[in-house]
Scaffold this motif. Structure first.
Motif, PDB file in Angstrom:
ATOM      1  N   PHE A  43       2.636  -0.301   4.990  1.00  0.00           N
ATOM      2  CA  PHE A  43       2.612   1.026   4.535  1.00  0.00           C
ATOM      3  C   PHE A  43       2.214   1.621   3.822  1.00  0.00           C
ATOM      4  CE2 PHE A  43       5.939   3.961   1.874  1.00  0.00           C
ATOM      5  CZ  PHE A  43       6.134   5.454   2.727  1.00  0.00           C
ATOM      6  N   TYR A  44       1.234   3.108   4.126  1.00  0.00           N
ATOM      7  CA  TYR A  44       0.846   3.865   3.539  1.00  0.00           C
ATOM      8  C   TYR A  44       1.952   5.327   2.823  1.00  0.00           C
ATOM      9  CZ  TYR A  44      -2.981   1.370   5.790  1.00  0.00           C
ATOM     10  OH  TYR A  44      -4.492   0.907   6.475  1.00  0.00           O
ATOM     11  N   SER A  45       1.203   5.000   1.427  1.00  0.00           N
ATOM     12  CA  SER A  45       1.833   6.407   1.070  1.00  0.00           C
ATOM     13  C   SER A  45       0.951   6.818  -0.495  1.00  0.00           C
ATOM     14  CB  SER A  45       3.366   6.466   0.677  1.00  0.00           C
ATOM     15  OG  SER A  45       3.843   7.497  -0.021  1.00  0.00           O
ATOM     16  N   ASP A  46       0.988   8.317  -0.886  1.00  0.00           N
ATOM     17  CA  ASP A  46       0.214   8.670  -2.236  1.00  0.00           C
ATOM     18  C   ASP A  46       1.968   8.913  -2.950  1.00  0.00           C
ATOM     19  OD1 ASP A  46       1.771  10.770  -1.037  1.00  0.00           O
ATOM     20  OD2 ASP A  46       1.428  12.099  -1.990  1.00  0.00           O
ATOM     21  N   VAL A  47       2.707   8.028  -2.998  1.00  0.00           N
ATOM     22  CA  VAL A  47       3.780   8.457  -3.912  1.00  0.00           C
ATOM     23  C   VAL A  47       4.070   6.331  -4.227  1.00  0.00           C
ATOM     24  CG1 VAL A  47       6.587   8.798  -4.278  1.00  0.00           C
ATOM     25  CG2 VAL A  47       4.961   9.920  -2.903  1.00  0.00           C
ATOM     26  N   PRO A  48       3.476   6.542  -5.767  1.00  0.00           N
ATOM     27  CA  PRO A  48       3.796   4.756  -5.770  1.00  0.00           C
ATOM     28  C   PRO A  48       6.131   4.347  -6.078  1.00  0.00           C
ATOM     29  CG  PRO A  48       2.765   6.213  -7.427  1.00  0.00           C
ATOM     30  CD  PRO A  48       3.393   7.245  -6.287  1.00  0.00           C
ATOM     31  N   ALA A  49       6.050   5.368  -6.082  1.00  0.00           N
ATOM     32  CA  ALA A  49       7.831   5.082  -6.196  1.00  0.00           C
ATOM     33  C   ALA A  49       8.277   4.186  -5.182  1.00  0.00           C
ATOM     34  CB  ALA A  49       8.444   5.985  -6.362  1.00  0.00           C
ATOM     35  N   GLU A  50       7.107   5.126  -3.521  1.00  0.00           N
ATOM     36  CA  GLU A  50       7.833   4.392  -2.259  1.00  0.00           C
ATOM     37  C   GLU A  50       7.448   3.311  -1.879  1.00  0.00           C
ATOM     38  OE1 GLU A  50       7.982   9.180  -0.549  1.00  0.00           O
ATOM     39  OE2 GLU A  50       6.273   8.008  -0.174  1.00  0.00           O
ATOM     40  N   LEU A  51       5.863   2.747  -2.139  1.00  0.00           N
ATOM     41  CA  LEU A  51       5.494   1.999  -1.529  1.00  0.00           C
ATOM     42  C   LEU A  51       6.203   0.739  -2.579  1.00  0.00           C
ATOM     43  CD1 LEU A  51       1.559   3.129  -3.112  1.00  0.00           C
ATOM     44  CD2 LEU A  51       2.611   2.605  -0.723  1.00  0.00           C
ATOM     45  N   HIS A  52       6.657   1.171  -4.015  1.00  0.00           N
ATOM     46  CA  HIS A  52       7.702  -0.485  -4.590  1.00  0.00           C
ATOM     47  C   HIS A  52       8.908  -0.464  -4.220  1.00  0.00           C
ATOM     48  CE1 HIS A  52       4.846   1.406  -7.901  1.00  0.00           C
ATOM     49  NE2 HIS A  52       5.621   1.754  -8.728  1.00  0.00           N
ATOM     50  N   ALA A  53       9.373   0.472  -3.342  1.00  0.00           N
ATOM     51  CA  ALA A  53      10.539   0.391  -2.139  1.00  0.00           C
ATOM     52  C   ALA A  53      10.242  -0.350  -1.294  1.00  0.00           C
ATOM     53  CB  ALA A  53      11.254   1.649  -2.129  1.00  0.00           C
ATOM     54  N   ALA A  54       8.968  -0.242  -0.293  1.00  0.00           N
ATOM     55  CA  ALA A  54       8.537  -1.136   0.355  1.00  0.00           C
ATOM     56  C   ALA A  54       8.077  -2.351  -0.120  1.00  0.00           C
ATOM     57  CB  ALA A  54       7.584   0.142   0.988  1.00  0.00           C
ATOM     58  N   ALA A 110      10.847  -4.133  -0.555  1.00  0.00           N
ATOM     59  CA  ALA A 110      11.346  -4.715   1.152  1.00  0.00           C
ATOM     60  C   ALA A 110      10.688  -5.379   1.562  1.00  0.00           C
ATOM     61  CB  ALA A 110      12.123  -3.241   2.547  1.00  0.00           C
ATOM     62  N   GLY A 111       9.603  -5.896   1.516  1.00  0.00           N
ATOM     63  CA  GLY A 111       9.011  -7.020   1.861  1.00  0.00           C
ATOM     64  C   GLY A 111       7.354  -7.011   2.641  1.00  0.00           C
ATOM     65  N   TRP A 112       7.192  -5.525   3.114  1.00  0.00           N
ATOM     66  CA  TRP A 112       6.430  -5.175   3.209  1.00  0.00           C
ATOM     67  C   TRP A 112       5.565  -4.547   2.572  1.00  0.00           C
ATOM     68  CZ3 TRP A 112       7.455   0.291   5.904  1.00  0.00           C
ATOM     69  CH2 TRP A 112       8.631   0.450   7.115  1.00  0.00           C
ATOM     70  N   LYS A 113       3.974  -5.000   3.319  1.00  0.00           N
ATOM     71  CA  LYS A 113       2.453  -5.004   2.720  1.00  0.00           C
ATOM     72  C   LYS A 113       2.868  -3.025   2.067  1.00  0.00           C
ATOM     73  CE  LYS A 113       0.375  -8.666   5.640  1.00  0.00           C
ATOM     74  NZ  LYS A 113       1.315  -8.596   6.858  1.00  0.00           N
ATOM     75  N   THR A 114       1.456  -2.804   1.573  1.00  0.00           N
ATOM     76  CA  THR A 114       1.942  -1.420   1.061  1.00  0.00           C
ATOM     77  C   THR A 114       0.859  -1.479   0.434  1.00  0.00           C
ATOM     78  OG1 THR A 114       2.496  -2.426  -1.055  1.00  0.00           O
ATOM     79  CG2 THR A 114       4.361  -1.721   0.321  1.00  0.00           C
ATOM     80  N   VAL A 115       0.122  -0.034   0.774  1.00  0.00           N
ATOM     81  CA  VAL A 115      -1.178   0.803   0.681  1.00  0.00           C
ATOM     82  C   VAL A 115      -0.810   1.932   0.065  1.00  0.00           C
ATOM     83  CG1 VAL A 115      -3.442   1.351   1.300  1.00  0.00           C
ATOM     84  CG2 VAL A 115      -2.193  -0.779   2.214  1.00  0.00           C
ATOM     85  N   GLY A 116      -1.660   2.353  -1.677  1.00  0.00           N
ATOM     86  CA  GLY A 116      -1.230   3.775  -2.095  1.00  0.00           C
ATOM     87  C   GLY A 116      -2.793   4.501  -0.969  1.00  0.00           C
ATOM     88  N   VAL A 117      -2.205   6.090  -0.844  1.00  0.00           N
ATOM     89  CA  VAL A 117      -3.073   6.896  -0.700  1.00  0.00           C
ATOM     90  C   VAL A 117      -4.013   7.362  -1.771  1.00  0.00           C
ATOM     91  CG1 VAL A 117      -4.063   8.197   0.872  1.00  0.00           C
ATOM     92  CG2 VAL A 117      -2.535   5.564   1.607  1.00  0.00           C
ATOM     93  N   ALA A 118      -5.015   7.464  -2.609  1.00  0.00           N
ATOM     94  CA  ALA A 118      -5.111   8.824  -3.467  1.00  0.00           C
ATOM     95  C   ALA A 118      -6.304   9.744  -2.700  1.00  0.00           C
ATOM     96  CB  ALA A 118      -5.910   7.648  -4.508  1.00  0.00           C
ATOM     97  N   ARG A 119      -5.377  10.465  -2.537  1.00  0.00           N
ATOM     98  CA  ARG A 119      -6.238  11.966  -2.063  1.00  0.00           C
ATOM     99  C   ARG A 119      -6.906  12.878  -3.567  1.00  0.00           C
ATOM    100  NH1 ARG A 119      -7.943  11.330   2.917  1.00  0.00           N
ATOM    101  NH2 ARG A 119      -5.700  10.125   4.326  1.00  0.00           N
ATOM    102  N   ASP A 175      -0.866   5.995 -10.916  1.00  0.00           N
ATOM    103  CA  ASP A 175      -1.290   4.842 -10.758  1.00  0.00           C
ATOM    104  C   ASP A 175      -0.462   3.787  -9.802  1.00  0.00           C
ATOM    105  OD1 ASP A 175      -1.577   2.047 -11.776  1.00  0.00           O
ATOM    106  OD2 ASP A 175      -0.535   1.898 -13.479  1.00  0.00           O
ATOM    107  N   PHE A 176      -1.041   2.995  -8.614  1.00  0.00           N
ATOM    108  CA  PHE A 176      -0.057   2.860  -7.673  1.00  0.00           C
ATOM    109  C   PHE A 176      -0.351   0.636  -7.742  1.00  0.00           C
ATOM    110  CE2 PHE A 176      -2.088   6.455  -5.784  1.00  0.00           C
ATOM    111  CZ  PHE A 176      -0.958   7.089  -4.866  1.00  0.00           C
ATOM    112  N   PRO A 186      -2.834  -2.125  -3.335  1.00  0.00           N
ATOM    113  CA  PRO A 186      -4.074  -1.839  -3.062  1.00  0.00           C
ATOM    114  C   PRO A 186      -4.380  -0.566  -2.824  1.00  0.00           C
ATOM    115  CG  PRO A 186      -3.015  -4.098  -1.868  1.00  0.00           C
ATOM    116  CD  PRO A 186      -2.286  -3.257  -2.672  1.00  0.00           C
ATOM    117  N   THR A 187      -4.963   0.205  -3.558  1.00  0.00           N
ATOM    118  CA  THR A 187      -5.845   1.786  -3.051  1.00  0.00           C
ATOM    119  C   THR A 187      -6.568   1.899  -2.222  1.00  0.00           C
ATOM    120  OG1 THR A 187      -4.480   1.571  -4.680  1.00  0.00           O
ATOM    121  CG2 THR A 187      -5.847   3.807  -4.426  1.00  0.00           C
TER     122      THR A 187
END
Length: 218
Positions: free
Chosen positions: A175-186, A189-198, A207-208, A212-213
């Motif tokens: 899951f790619y998102s710019d919102v840390p709280a969404e990444l935490h939730a994913a 749930a067992g997903w891999k996550t990537v923060g997108v810092a635009r 703070d991601f 990984p960012t």
């Protein structure tokens, strides 16, 4: 790369201002007339009922404008916005724009056999219209699924990501998102996550940790 990549839109694929300024400004004056003109549509009627229940009063348009001013992700608001935007894109009033790295990245992922899906607070109807009418043409053939707060759930709750995984029939998802709280939730749930810092976006300096960012998609 995972079997599935699920992407947020606002702040991740497209500038936040395109939603909070361009799309919101387009929808705001059209909400009242849309409700009046489409009051017999079951989707609109159900949205109006939800708005009254959630707001606690009968001034539906005021409630919608208040939620827009506060950028609240309220489902019936997103439903009505999506219908209005869908028409706006179809009429040529609106055209979706992405960050420069986005379309090359999703085309490459698609060509490499990665399956792509969207999870946004905007309605599925609005998402599809958004990807159909872009400065790069119709991108919907690149996408397998669309998820919103109606068919998946809130973006900051792990249960929503479990539900999406069940639909995709996979636990190999990034899951790619710019919102840390969404990444935490994913991640919960067992997903891999990537923060997108635009740069210049609301969460550009967030703070991601521990995700990984990246600063652009590749």
């Amino acid at each position: 790369m995972s079997k599935w990549v699920v992407l947020d839109i606002e702040g991740t694929l497209s500038a936040t201002d395109q939603v909070l300024v361009v799309l919101y400004d387009y929808a705001r004056p059209r909400l009242g007339p849309w409700i009046e003109q489409h009051g017999d549509d079951p989707v609109v009627a159900d949205a109006v009922k939800q708005i009254k229940e959630l707001s606690g009063h009968d001034d539906v348009v005021k409630a919608l404008h208040d939620w827009m001013d506060a950028d609240q992700k309220v489902t019936p608001l997103k439903t009505l916005q999506g219908l209005i935007w869908q028409q706006g894109y179809a009429q040529g009033d609106l055209v979706a724009e992405f960050f420069p790295d986005v379309v090359p990245a999703i085309r490459k992922w698609h060509d490499d056999g990665v399956k792509l899906a969207i999870f946004s607070s905007g309605s599925v109807a609005g998402q599809i219209a958004f990807f159909q009418h872009t400065t790069d043409g119709d991108l919907t053939p690149l996408l397998e699924h669309h998820f919103d707060t109606v068919n998946a759930g809130p973006k900051r709750e792990a249960a929503s990501y479990h539900k999406i995984a069940e639909t995709l029939q996979s636990d190999d998802i990034t899951f790619y998102s710019d919102v840390p709280a969404e990444l935490h939730a994913a991640q919960e749930a067992g997903w891999k996550t990537v923060g997108v810092a635009r740069a210049g976006e609301p969460y550009g300096n967030a703070d991601f940790t521990p995700h990984p960012t990246v600063w652009e998609l590749s």
